[in-house]
Scaffold this motif. Structure first.
Motif, short mmCIF file in Angstrom:
data_model
loop_
_atom_site.label_atom_id
_atom_site.label_comp_id
_atom_site.label_asym_id
_atom_site.label_seq_id
_atom_site.Cartn_x
_atom_site.Cartn_y
_atom_site.Cartn_z
N ARG A 186 3.45 1.94 -3.56
CA ARG A 186 3.24 0.66 -2.87
C ARG A 186 4.44 0.23 -2.04
O ARG A 186 4.78 -0.94 -1.94
CB ARG A 186 2.83 -0.41 -3.88
N VAL B 125 0.83 -1.21 0.00
CA VAL B 125 0.00 0.00 0.00
C VAL B 125 0.86 1.26 0.00
O VAL B 125 2.08 1.19 0.10
CB VAL B 125 -0.96 0.02 1.22
N SER C 190 -0.71 -7.44 -4.27
CA SER C 190 -1.16 -6.21 -4.91
C SER C 190 -2.59 -5.90 -4.46
O SER C 190 -3.41 -6.82 -4.32
CB SER C 190 -1.12 -6.38 -6.42
N ASP D 2 -4.80 -4.41 -6.29
CA ASP D 2 -5.57 -4.08 -7.49
C ASP D 2 -6.98 -4.64 -7.48
O ASP D 2 -7.90 -4.00 -8.00
CB ASP D 2 -4.83 -4.55 -8.74
N ARG E 229 -3.87 6.04 -1.29
CA ARG E 229 -2.77 6.14 -2.26
C ARG E 229 -2.59 4.85 -3.05
O ARG E 229 -2.06 4.87 -4.17
CB ARG E 229 -1.48 6.52 -1.55
N ALA E 230 -3.01 3.73 -2.48
CA ALA E 230 -2.96 2.46 -3.20
C ALA E 230 -4.15 2.30 -4.16
O ALA E 230 -4.22 1.32 -4.89
CB ALA E 230 -2.93 1.30 -2.21
N TYR F 181 -4.15 3.52 2.23
CA TYR F 181 -5.11 2.79 1.40
C TYR F 181 -5.58 3.63 0.23
O TYR F 181 -5.76 3.13 -0.89
CB TYR F 181 -6.31 2.34 2.25
#
Length: 202
Positions: A88, A84, A112, A114, A143-144, A141
């Motif tokens: 990441r 994250v 990941s 995604d 920013r991920a 979270y």
């Protein structure tokens, strides 16, 4: 390295802790220390204690609640790690991860994000929960690119829904007192009652 009472054990700005170094530390802690997990959020190495019984009860309640409402998604509560934060570089173990049932098939310890549509944290009774769950994790979270962060805040007696992530954090926050209906936006798109949390929130 010793973790005491759930307090952070080391801090850093951007590094000296690299993610590869952190992962080695995390493996050592898992192997040699019972009752704690380590995370790297926003360059800060911290620990969280293994949850108490009510913490687990809340996650089980949420899992059973969400399954029929959106059968294409499953609340993973197995301690799966996620990469994250910006680029990441962070490493987090959310209390719950809402994602397709096979989202982590073949994934390593730090997967990941995604396929993740929502992360869930339930506040713990330790000195670091305010900074970790209410400040650092929403930014990491977001920013991920995780669409929703659901915080079940036992101390405050409320559920906070964070959505619309960007680099500064989540732009849309809605707070619901325990007992009110909570609406989760798309891509989850469900509304559920939280009356049961009144008996589980202490």
């Amino acid at each position: 390295m010793t973790a005491v009472h759930g307090d952070p054990i080391l801090t850093s700005e951007e590094g000296p802790i690299r993610t590869t170094e952190f992962e080695s530390i995390a493996r050592a802690v898992d192997r040699e220390t019972e009752g704690v997990q380590v995370e790297l959020i926003g360059g800060r190495l911290g620990v969280k204690r293994v949850p108490d019984g009510d913490h687990g009860r809340i996650l089980n309640w949420l899992l059973l609640l969400l399954m029929p409402l959106n059968p294409g998604l499953f609340l993973h509560v197995i301690g799966q790690g996620l990469a994250v934060g910006s680029y990441r570089k962070g490493r987090a173990r959310p209390d719950g991860i809402l994602a397709p049932p096979d989202a982590f098939a073949g994934a390593g310890e730090w997967a990941s994000p995604d396929a993740v549509v929502m992360t869930v944290e339930v506040t713990s009774h330790d000195s670091d929960t305010n900074h970790r769950d209410r400040v650092e994790k929403p930014i990491a979270y977001a920013r991920a690119g995780i669409p929703i962060y659901l915080l079940i805040d036992r101390e405050a007696g409320k559920v906070v829904v964070h959505s619309q992530p960007d680099e500064d954090g989540y732009q849309d926050l809605h707070s619901y007192a325990f007992g009110r209906a909570v609406s989760l936006p798309e891509p989850v798109g469900v509304t559920f009652d939280t009356e049961s949390l009144k008996d589980m929130g202490d």
